[in-house]
Design a protein around this motif. Sequence first.
Motif, short mmCIF file in Angstrom:
data_model
loop_
_atom_site.label_atom_id
_atom_site.label_comp_id
_atom_site.label_asym_id
_atom_site.label_seq_id
_atom_site.Cartn_x
_atom_site.Cartn_y
_atom_site.Cartn_z
N CYS A 2 0.84 -1.20 0.00
CA CYS A 2 0.00 0.00 0.00
C CYS A 2 0.87 1.25 0.00
CB CYS A 2 -0.88 -0.01 1.25
SG CYS A 2 -1.86 1.48 1.39
N PHE A 62 1.38 4.52 7.96
CA PHE A 62 0.97 3.57 9.01
C PHE A 62 2.15 3.35 9.96
CE2 PHE A 62 1.01 -0.69 10.77
CZ PHE A 62 -0.27 -0.83 11.28
N CYS A 103 -2.56 7.19 6.46
CA CYS A 103 -3.10 5.82 6.53
C CYS A 103 -4.58 5.84 6.96
CB CYS A 103 -2.27 5.04 7.54
SG CYS A 103 -2.98 3.45 7.94
N LEU A 104 -5.36 4.91 6.38
CA LEU A 104 -6.81 4.88 6.62
C LEU A 104 -7.21 3.83 7.65
CD1 LEU A 104 -7.59 5.22 2.84
CD2 LEU A 104 -8.35 6.86 4.57
N CYS A 144 -9.88 0.77 7.53
CA CYS A 144 -9.23 0.04 6.43
C CYS A 144 -8.88 -1.39 6.86
CB CYS A 144 -7.97 0.75 5.98
SG CYS A 144 -7.14 -0.13 4.65
N PRO A 173 -4.78 -4.65 6.22
CA PRO A 173 -3.88 -5.57 6.91
C PRO A 173 -4.38 -7.01 6.95
CG PRO A 173 -4.12 -3.53 8.16
CD PRO A 173 -5.14 -3.49 7.05
S1 SF4 Z 1 -4.06 0.17 7.01
FE1 SF4 Z 1 -4.89 0.40 4.92
S2 SF4 Z 1 -4.36 2.48 4.27
FE2 SF4 Z 1 -3.09 1.98 6.04
S3 SF4 Z 1 -1.22 1.17 5.15
FE3 SF4 Z 1 -2.51 -0.58 5.60
S4 SF4 Z 1 -3.61 -0.96 3.73
FE4 SF4 Z 1 -2.77 1.10 3.53
#
Ligand code: SF4
Length: 412
Positions: free
Chosen positions: A285, A291, A310-311, A316, A319
């Motif tokens: 990502c 993150f 980061c979302l 999100c 992960p």
């Molecule tokens: S939590 Fe979502 S937005 Fe944040 S780095 Fe991981 S995949 Fe990307």
Amino acid sequence: MNKAREESVKKLFTAESAQVDTNKGDTYYDDLYLLCQKRIEDLKKLKPLNNRMDFLESVEEQGLERRDFLKWASATTAMLMLPASFTPLVAEAATLMNRVPVIWMELSDCAGNSEALLRSDGPKIDEIILDIISLEFHETLQAASGHQAEKQMEEAIEHFKGKYLLFVEGAIPLGMDGQYGTIGAKGETFVDHLNRVQEGAAAVVAVGSCATYGGIPAAAPNPTDAVGVMDVVKGKPIINIPACPANPSNMVGVILHFVLTGTIPELDSLLRPKFAFGYRIHDNCERRAHFDAGEYVEEWGDEGAKNNFCLYKMGCKGPMTFNNCSIIRYNEGVNWPIGVGRGCIGCSEPDFWDKYAYERPMANANIKAPTGGVEKTVDEFGLGLLTAAGIGIGIHAAASAIAGKKEDGGEA
Ligand code: SF4
Ligand code: SF4
């Protein structure tokens, strides 16, 4: 056709051998190369199944150059996890996609995956390939309807018996003896229809979240008792290409793999091709650095959102989600959900609608680990099951949960 020839043609379409041997010995790729070379020579001897334009002519007609095609072939070889030396074979296989018949069936769905097959302008090579494949039946895209369509389906099943790839879009309702979904003038239930048509298929490809794991039709309380293809079809190679919608590049990858090797690709435990679903969204990502730095969007439209942070805290599920959309993207590779500022909702994982599709961080919910096992909070999940990155998630998740409690006026 004489008997021996008939047998050798039949072999070209038998996916019984199913998966490529995962015990890759020293000569594995040399043997595979020779096998692919032979198969391509044999396929070349067959007539194209449709009279549509030649593949290379289509590429030219779309204003693309041979260079673009070779670039695509090289990227696709890498995507299929094959050594670079296979690039010329992949390029040749692409020109032979109209030798393999495809039957497409729609059941309980929104036609989003069929929509993904279509494109408006400036198609990429993947889309040109989907244009020239020998799509023998697709009730939504074809001109024929009613009895004429039924006849076409019956003829395709009979004529291409044992050779066609059956693509299934949509879930299968099992409730009320399958009466929630019927098809055709005789009112055949979806489940009977699928069982009948899959019998003559070389392999069954479930496309989209609904056909793979039931998707939205199977969301709680699942009133129609909807399930995915693998809960119905037994004793046949099944390939799951989940996501909402399935990425056309992954559909091309599966067909191309079959054309090239005569087998289905290596699959994970959820029957997804590893070449497409062996990647965790979070690991590829573009917001990952944020993150790691603990920089999050805290509410829609805040400074973090403007800075593409980061979302994770906005829910999100990257992960916990395995898919290659962070690498190949959607819409001609233009963008993907996280790229436009929306967290991943885990659409390529089983039960995604019930478990992942809410805008809350994982820490605030019970989520079943994709590896199976008991329900765990993400703190335990992150600390217990994931790697260092996962531990990071657990820590951030715990911090987020604590912050949540403080906001609620609870004790930290
Ligand atoms: S939590 Fe979502 S937005 Fe944040 S780095 Fe991981 S995949 Fe990307
Ligand atoms: S980012 Fe997540 S929800 Fe969006 S398409 Fe990819 S896997 Fe599905």
